[in-house]
Write an enzyme that holds these catalytic residues in place. Structure first.
Site, PDB file in Angstrom:
ATOM      1  N   ARG A   1       0.833  -1.223   0.000  1.00 30.20           N
ATOM      2  CA  ARG A   1       0.000   0.000   0.000  1.00 30.20           C
ATOM      3  C   ARG A   1       0.863   1.268   0.000  1.00 30.20           C
ATOM      4  O   ARG A   1       0.571   2.244   0.686  1.00 30.20           O
ATOM      5  CB  ARG A   1      -0.938   0.043   1.222  1.00 30.20           C
ATOM      6  CG  ARG A   1      -1.835  -1.146   1.365  1.00 30.20           C
ATOM      7  CD  ARG A   1      -2.816  -1.301   0.206  1.00 30.20           C
ATOM      8  NE  ARG A   1      -3.667  -2.434   0.489  1.00 30.20           N
ATOM      9  CZ  ARG A   1      -3.362  -3.695   0.179  1.00 30.20           C
ATOM     10  NH1 ARG A   1      -2.241  -3.969  -0.487  1.00 30.20           N
ATOM     11  NH2 ARG A   1      -4.189  -4.673   0.489  1.00 30.20           N
TER      12      ARG A   1
ATOM     13  N   SER B   1     -10.440  -1.123   4.136  1.00 27.04           N
ATOM     14  CA  SER B   1      -9.636  -1.245   5.363  1.00 27.04           C
ATOM     15  C   SER B   1      -9.131   0.123   5.793  1.00 27.04           C
ATOM     16  O   SER B   1      -8.548   0.854   4.987  1.00 27.04           O
ATOM     17  CB  SER B   1      -8.436  -2.156   5.107  1.00 27.04           C
ATOM     18  OG  SER B   1      -8.892  -3.456   4.859  1.00 27.04           O
TER      19      SER B   1
ATOM     20  N   GLU C   1      -4.432   3.393   6.461  1.00 26.81           N
ATOM     21  CA  GLU C   1      -4.356   3.032   5.044  1.00 26.81           C
ATOM     22  C   GLU C   1      -5.147   4.057   4.224  1.00 26.81           C
ATOM     23  O   GLU C   1      -4.771   4.400   3.113  1.00 26.81           O
ATOM     24  CB  GLU C   1      -4.946   1.623   4.840  1.00 26.81           C
ATOM     25  CG  GLU C   1      -4.995   1.220   3.373  1.00 26.81           C
ATOM     26  CD  GLU C   1      -5.245  -0.252   3.142  1.00 26.81           C
ATOM     27  OE1 GLU C   1      -4.884  -1.087   3.986  1.00 26.81           O
ATOM     28  OE2 GLU C   1      -5.799  -0.572   2.065  1.00 26.81           O
TER      29      GLU C   1
HETATM   30  C1  LIG Z   1     -15.565  -2.084  -0.010  1.00 23.67           C
HETATM   31  C2  LIG Z   1     -14.128  -1.722  -0.274  1.00 23.67           C
HETATM   32  C3  LIG Z   1     -13.173  -2.720  -0.440  1.00 23.67           C
HETATM   33  C4  LIG Z   1     -11.838  -2.394  -0.672  1.00 23.67           C
HETATM   34  N1  LIG Z   1     -10.925  -3.396  -0.825  1.00 23.67           N
HETATM   35  C5  LIG Z   1      -9.636  -3.080  -1.066  1.00 23.67           C
HETATM   36  C6  LIG Z   1      -8.656  -4.113  -1.234  1.00 23.67           C
HETATM   37  O1  LIG Z   1      -8.941  -5.296  -1.183  1.00 23.67           O
HETATM   38  N2  LIG Z   1      -7.368  -3.745  -1.465  1.00 23.67           N
HETATM   39  C7  LIG Z   1      -6.994  -2.437  -1.546  1.00 23.67           C
HETATM   40  O2  LIG Z   1      -5.812  -2.171  -1.783  1.00 23.67           O
HETATM   41  N3  LIG Z   1      -7.887  -1.452  -1.387  1.00 23.67           N
HETATM   42  C8  LIG Z   1      -9.197  -1.723  -1.154  1.00 23.67           C
HETATM   43  N4  LIG Z   1     -10.118  -0.727  -0.994  1.00 23.67           N
HETATM   44  C9  LIG Z   1      -9.683   0.682  -1.007  1.00 23.67           C
HETATM   45  C10 LIG Z   1      -9.702   1.348  -2.400  1.00 23.67           C
HETATM   46  O3  LIG Z   1     -10.677   0.806  -3.239  1.00 23.67           O
HETATM   47  C11 LIG Z   1      -8.343   1.244  -3.054  1.00 23.67           C
HETATM   48  O4  LIG Z   1      -7.366   1.815  -2.206  1.00 23.67           O
HETATM   49  C12 LIG Z   1      -8.277   1.943  -4.403  1.00 23.67           C
HETATM   50  O5  LIG Z   1      -7.014   1.734  -4.940  1.00 23.67           O
HETATM   51  C13 LIG Z   1      -8.530   3.437  -4.312  1.00 23.67           C
HETATM   52  O6  LIG Z   1      -8.758   3.891  -5.622  1.00 23.67           O
HETATM   53  P1  LIG Z   1      -9.636   5.176  -5.877  1.00 23.67           P
HETATM   54  O7  LIG Z   1      -9.692   5.383  -7.360  1.00 23.67           O
HETATM   55  O8  LIG Z   1     -10.927   5.102  -5.191  1.00 23.67           O
HETATM   56  O9  LIG Z   1      -8.707   6.294  -5.244  1.00 23.67           O
HETATM   57  P2  LIG Z   1      -9.149   7.524  -4.318  1.00 23.67           P
HETATM   58  O10 LIG Z   1      -9.698   7.014  -3.043  1.00 23.67           O
HETATM   59  O11 LIG Z   1      -9.980   8.476  -5.079  1.00 23.67           O
HETATM   60  O12 LIG Z   1      -7.727   8.190  -4.046  1.00 23.67           O
HETATM   61  C14 LIG Z   1      -6.739   7.502  -3.311  1.00 23.67           C
HETATM   62  C15 LIG Z   1      -5.408   8.200  -3.490  1.00 23.67           C
HETATM   63  O13 LIG Z   1      -4.985   8.070  -4.843  1.00 23.67           O
HETATM   64  C16 LIG Z   1      -4.751   9.347  -5.409  1.00 23.67           C
HETATM   65  N5  LIG Z   1      -5.146   9.312  -6.823  1.00 23.67           N
HETATM   66  C17 LIG Z   1      -6.331   8.921  -7.354  1.00 23.67           C
HETATM   67  N6  LIG Z   1      -6.289   8.981  -8.700  1.00 23.67           N
HETATM   68  C18 LIG Z   1      -5.057   9.436  -9.027  1.00 23.67           C
HETATM   69  C19 LIG Z   1      -4.397   9.723 -10.255  1.00 23.67           C
HETATM   70  N7  LIG Z   1      -4.992   9.566 -11.448  1.00 23.67           N
HETATM   71  N8  LIG Z   1      -3.129  10.191 -10.204  1.00 23.67           N
HETATM   72  C20 LIG Z   1      -2.501  10.361  -9.009  1.00 23.67           C
HETATM   73  N9  LIG Z   1      -3.070  10.103  -7.818  1.00 23.67           N
HETATM   74  C21 LIG Z   1      -4.322   9.646  -7.826  1.00 23.67           C
HETATM   75  C22 LIG Z   1      -5.602  10.313  -4.596  1.00 23.67           C
HETATM   76  O14 LIG Z   1      -5.084  11.626  -4.693  1.00 23.67           O
HETATM   77  C23 LIG Z   1      -5.493   9.712  -3.215  1.00 23.67           C
HETATM   78  O15 LIG Z   1      -4.291  10.123  -2.612  1.00 23.67           O
HETATM   79  C24 LIG Z   1     -11.455  -1.038  -0.762  1.00 23.67           C
HETATM   80  C25 LIG Z   1     -12.429  -0.033  -0.606  1.00 23.67           C
HETATM   81  C26 LIG Z   1     -13.748  -0.360  -0.366  1.00 23.67           C
HETATM   82  C27 LIG Z   1     -14.774   0.731  -0.214  1.00 23.67           C
END
Ligand SMILES: Cc1cc2nc3c(=O)[nH]c(=O)nc-3n(C[C@H](O)[C@H](O)[C@H](O)COP(=O)(O)OP(=O)(O)OC[C@H]3O[C@@H](n4cnc5c(N)ncnc54)[C@H](O)[C@@H]3O)c2cc1C
Length: 305
Positions: free
Chosen positions: A177, A226, A296
């Site tokens: 992560r 998480s 996280e």
């Molecule tokens: C039900 C549920 C289950 C989940 N299970 C997992 C799992 O199994 N494993 C896991 O790792 N995570 C999990 N997550 C967390 C999440 O889905 C991941 O961390 C995912 O990678 C976040 O992506 P996002 O597009 O939503 O990013 P966001 O939440 O929108 O942003 C996260 C970070 O990434 C940055 N960011 C976003 N897009 C860009 C871009 N284009 N360029 C640069 N920076 C950027 C943002 O600025 C921020 O710092 C889960 C979440 C939920 C709600």
């Protein structure tokens, strides 16, 4: 005319994509929590995006790139600056041989579906992660022993000064992560190298992972997945459960009874409720085990609180 309105009018004139002012970020986070962003923009293409980066630089306006908002806790006061959302212009996907190239605004599940249908394997263990590709790459999302960087070849990004750069995997530091992308860098697209397999077998693995998630995670209530990283040699969920925090509640924020490392929004939780609950959980785990849990989820808009 105020600075806010002047900027808004300028953006509407010079920029092809959509610009919103005072947009509630609760509409853009899986927690369903978060106050307004001064500006919320959907660039349509790279030219648009570069204009936005230059604009923020010239106006000394803080900016934040959002993915699907599934790893984010946004403060109740929101964000004084510009939130850039790539979901309406950066979702192309294509492949040559076993190399897939996809835009940062595409949902990870759509990348996995594309690969599965074509018999390209390697990302299916990540099925069920609700983020967009950019967000997943930024935090090196992972599940069931796989991380998204395992299959990565290179990314294209706009660096902090708005210059387009291609960065090979070897130049990127990533771990559990974690990545060393700078906060200001905007990921635009990425290439992955996949393996070859039977689409039916890939689909079966994907379904099995999705079933496991459904059994273990509280998917019917808003959350950000998480909350804490896995501490060395242990699981945050186990420590939180054994510290007696399952079901602990502040306002409408509650430590899930199904999975102790999830905080769920039971209805109208505020960011403050979630943050206070995080504090209580941390204290309880530290008291009992001497372990300091590390977040996280990413925080936005808490700088002045
Ligand atoms: C039900 C549920 C289950 C989940 N299970 C997992 C799992 O199994 N494993 C896991 O790792 N995570 C999990 N997550 C967390 C999440 O889905 C991941 O961390 C995912 O990678 C976040 O992506 P996002 O597009 O939503 O990013 P966001 O939440 O929108 O942003 C996260 C970070 O990434 C940055 N960011 C976003 N897009 C860009 C871009 N284009 N360029 C640069 N920076 C950027 C943002 O600025 C921020 O710092 C889960 C979440 C939920 C709600």
């Amino acid at each position: 005319m105020s600075d806010r309105v002047r900027r808004f009018n300028h953006l509407k004139k010079c920029f092809q994509g959509i610009v919103l002012m005072d947009e509630p970020l609760s509409n853009h986070t899986s927690f369903r929590i978060g106050g307004p962003a001064d500006y919320y923009v959907y660039p349509r293409n790279l030219k648009d995006l570069v204009k936005l980066v230059d604009f923020c630089h010239d106006e000394q306006l803080p900016r934040f790139t959002i993915g699907a908002g599934t790893n984010l806790l946004v403060s109740d006061e929101g964000f004084r600056g510009m939130v850039i959302d790539l979901s309406r212009g950066f979702h192309e996907i294509q492949h040559r041989g076993l190399i897939v190239e996809a835009g940062a605004g595409i949902r990870l599940k759509d990348v996995i579906r594309y690969c599965t249908e074509r018999g390209m394997s390697g990302l299916e263990n990540l099925a069920g992660i609700p983020g967009r590709l950019g967000g997943c790459l930024r935090i090196n999302a992972g599940a069931w022993g796989c991380e998204i960087h395992d299959r990565l070849q290179n990314v294209q990004l706009l660096d902090s000064t708005g210059v387009l750069e291609k960065r090979d995997k070897i130049e990127i530091v990533s771990g559990y992560r974690f990545t060393n992308f700078a906060e200001e860098e905007i990921l635009i697209k990425a290439e992955f190298i996949l393996g070859e397999d039977n689409p039916v077998a890939i689909e079966r693995r994907k379904e099995s992972v999705l079933r496991e998630r459904k059994a273990k995670q509280p998917l019917s209530l808003p959350s950000a997945g998480s909350v804490f990283k896995r501490p060395q040699g242990d699981f945050a969920g186990r420590l939180i459960q054994e510290a007696g925090c399952k079901g602990l509640r502040i306002g409408d924020a509650m430590v899930s009874k199904k999975h102790a490392n999830f905080i769920v929004n039971c209805r109208l939780a505020s960011a403050r409720d979630v943050l206070n609950l995080i504090g209580e959980v941390r204290k309880a785990v530290f008291r009992q085990f001497g372990v300091e849990l590390e977040l996280e989820i990413h925080l936005l808009g808490f700088e002045n609180t």
